[in-house]
Design a protein around this motif. Structure first.
Motif, short mmCIF file in Angstrom:
data_model
loop_
_atom_site.label_atom_id
_atom_site.label_comp_id
_atom_site.label_asym_id
_atom_site.label_seq_id
_atom_site.Cartn_x
_atom_site.Cartn_y
_atom_site.Cartn_z
N GLN A 55 68.13 93.50 41.60
CA GLN A 55 69.44 94.14 41.74
C GLN A 55 70.31 93.37 42.73
OE1 GLN A 55 69.60 98.61 41.97
NE2 GLN A 55 67.39 98.31 42.06
N LEU A 56 69.73 92.98 43.84
CA LEU A 56 70.48 92.21 44.83
C LEU A 56 70.88 90.84 44.27
CD1 LEU A 56 68.44 93.01 48.07
CD2 LEU A 56 70.71 93.87 47.45
N ALA A 57 69.94 90.21 43.56
CA ALA A 57 70.21 88.88 43.01
C ALA A 57 71.31 88.92 41.96
CB ALA A 57 68.93 88.29 42.41
N VAL A 58 71.24 89.87 41.02
CA VAL A 58 72.29 89.93 39.99
C VAL A 58 73.61 90.37 40.61
CG1 VAL A 58 71.95 92.31 39.14
CG2 VAL A 58 72.72 90.53 37.58
N ARG A 94 76.88 88.17 40.27
CA ARG A 94 78.10 88.77 39.71
C ARG A 94 79.29 88.49 40.62
NH1 ARG A 94 81.49 88.93 36.55
NH2 ARG A 94 82.98 90.61 36.59
N LEU A 95 79.08 88.60 41.93
CA LEU A 95 80.15 88.28 42.87
C LEU A 95 80.53 86.81 42.76
CD1 LEU A 95 79.04 90.42 45.92
CD2 LEU A 95 81.11 90.75 44.56
N HIS A 96 79.53 85.95 42.57
CA HIS A 96 79.80 84.52 42.39
C HIS A 96 80.67 84.30 41.15
CE1 HIS A 96 75.89 83.21 44.67
NE2 HIS A 96 76.82 83.72 45.47
N ASP A 97 80.45 85.10 40.13
CA ASP A 97 81.22 84.95 38.89
C ASP A 97 82.69 85.27 39.10
OD1 ASP A 97 81.12 84.30 36.11
OD2 ASP A 97 81.42 86.42 35.65
N TRP A 154 79.31 89.50 50.28
CA TRP A 154 80.13 90.69 50.09
C TRP A 154 79.27 91.91 49.76
CZ3 TRP A 154 84.87 92.02 51.34
CH2 TRP A 154 85.81 91.02 51.58
N LEU A 155 78.02 91.71 49.34
CA LEU A 155 77.13 92.84 49.09
C LEU A 155 76.93 93.70 50.34
CD1 LEU A 155 74.34 91.28 46.87
CD2 LEU A 155 76.03 92.97 46.18
N LEU A 156 77.07 93.08 51.51
CA LEU A 156 76.86 93.82 52.75
C LEU A 156 77.94 94.88 52.99
CD1 LEU A 156 75.72 90.92 55.09
CD2 LEU A 156 74.32 92.65 53.98
N ILE A 157 79.05 94.79 52.27
CA ILE A 157 80.10 95.79 52.44
C ILE A 157 79.62 97.18 51.98
CG2 ILE A 157 81.28 95.57 50.23
CD1 ILE A 157 83.91 95.57 51.86
N ALA A 158 78.54 97.21 51.22
CA ALA A 158 77.98 98.49 50.76
C ALA A 158 77.51 99.35 51.93
CB ALA A 158 76.82 98.24 49.81
N PHE A 159 77.29 98.76 53.09
CA PHE A 159 76.86 99.53 54.25
C PHE A 159 77.99 100.34 54.88
CE2 PHE A 159 73.43 96.29 54.30
CZ PHE A 159 72.38 97.18 54.11
N LEU A 179 82.94 97.32 46.07
CA LEU A 179 81.99 96.60 45.23
C LEU A 179 82.19 96.92 43.75
CD1 LEU A 179 78.60 96.55 47.15
CD2 LEU A 179 80.06 94.63 46.53
N ILE A 180 82.44 98.17 43.43
CA ILE A 180 82.70 98.52 42.03
C ILE A 180 83.96 97.80 41.54
CG2 ILE A 180 83.39 100.40 40.48
CD1 ILE A 180 81.46 102.19 42.11
N TYR A 181 84.98 97.77 42.37
CA TYR A 181 86.21 97.05 42.01
C TYR A 181 85.92 95.57 41.75
CZ TYR A 181 90.72 94.78 42.42
OH TYR A 181 91.83 93.99 42.18
N PHE A 182 85.15 94.93 42.64
CA PHE A 182 84.81 93.52 42.46
C PHE A 182 84.02 93.32 41.16
CE2 PHE A 182 84.75 92.34 47.28
CZ PHE A 182 86.13 92.33 47.28
N ASN A 183 83.08 94.23 40.86
CA ASN A 183 82.20 94.06 39.72
C ASN A 183 82.85 94.33 38.38
OD1 ASN A 183 79.88 93.15 41.08
ND2 ASN A 183 79.40 95.23 41.71
#
Length: 117
Positions: free
Chosen positions: A65-68, A72-75, A82-87, A96-100
């Protein structure tokens, strides 16, 4: 990309944080994780009475999940950090939902070539 191909691709890149992941690849895997959580929760409540299988499945699927998520953010030409913003409560998940849900950056970017959808 269909459901089965997406799940197979993500699990084959179990801990690969470099490269890119298309929107369908990411969201099909999110659906897969959701379904696994439902099934393991039902089995746990019927057989064990404790969240044993659910915990094992969550631990086993955490790294992919972390890797994908990072891919996805790289895409979208963003760093996986940016995954750390989930904290940040509530706001982080919304960001994160907006980015994805953003479309892939067309062509190559600093994280690699564009993946076929």
């Amino acid at each position: 990309m269909d459901f089965q191909t997406a799940v197979r691709t993500v699990l084959s890149k179990y801990a690969t944080f470099n490269g890119r992941a298309s929107r369908p690849e990411f969201w099909w895997f999110v659906l897969f994780v959701f379904l696994v959580n439902i099934v393991t929760s039902i089995v746990d409540s019927v057989i064990f009475g404790t969240p044993l299988l659910n915990s094992i499945a969550a631990l086993g699927l955490l790294l992919p999940q972390l890797a994908v998520g990072a891919r996805r953010l790289h895409d979208t030409d963003r760093s996986g950090w940016w995954l750390l913003i989930a904290f940040i409560p509530l706001i982080g998940w919304i960001v994160l939902i907006y980015f994805n849900v953003q479309p892939s950056q067309q062509g190559d970017n600093r994280f690699g070539p564009q993946q076929a959808a």
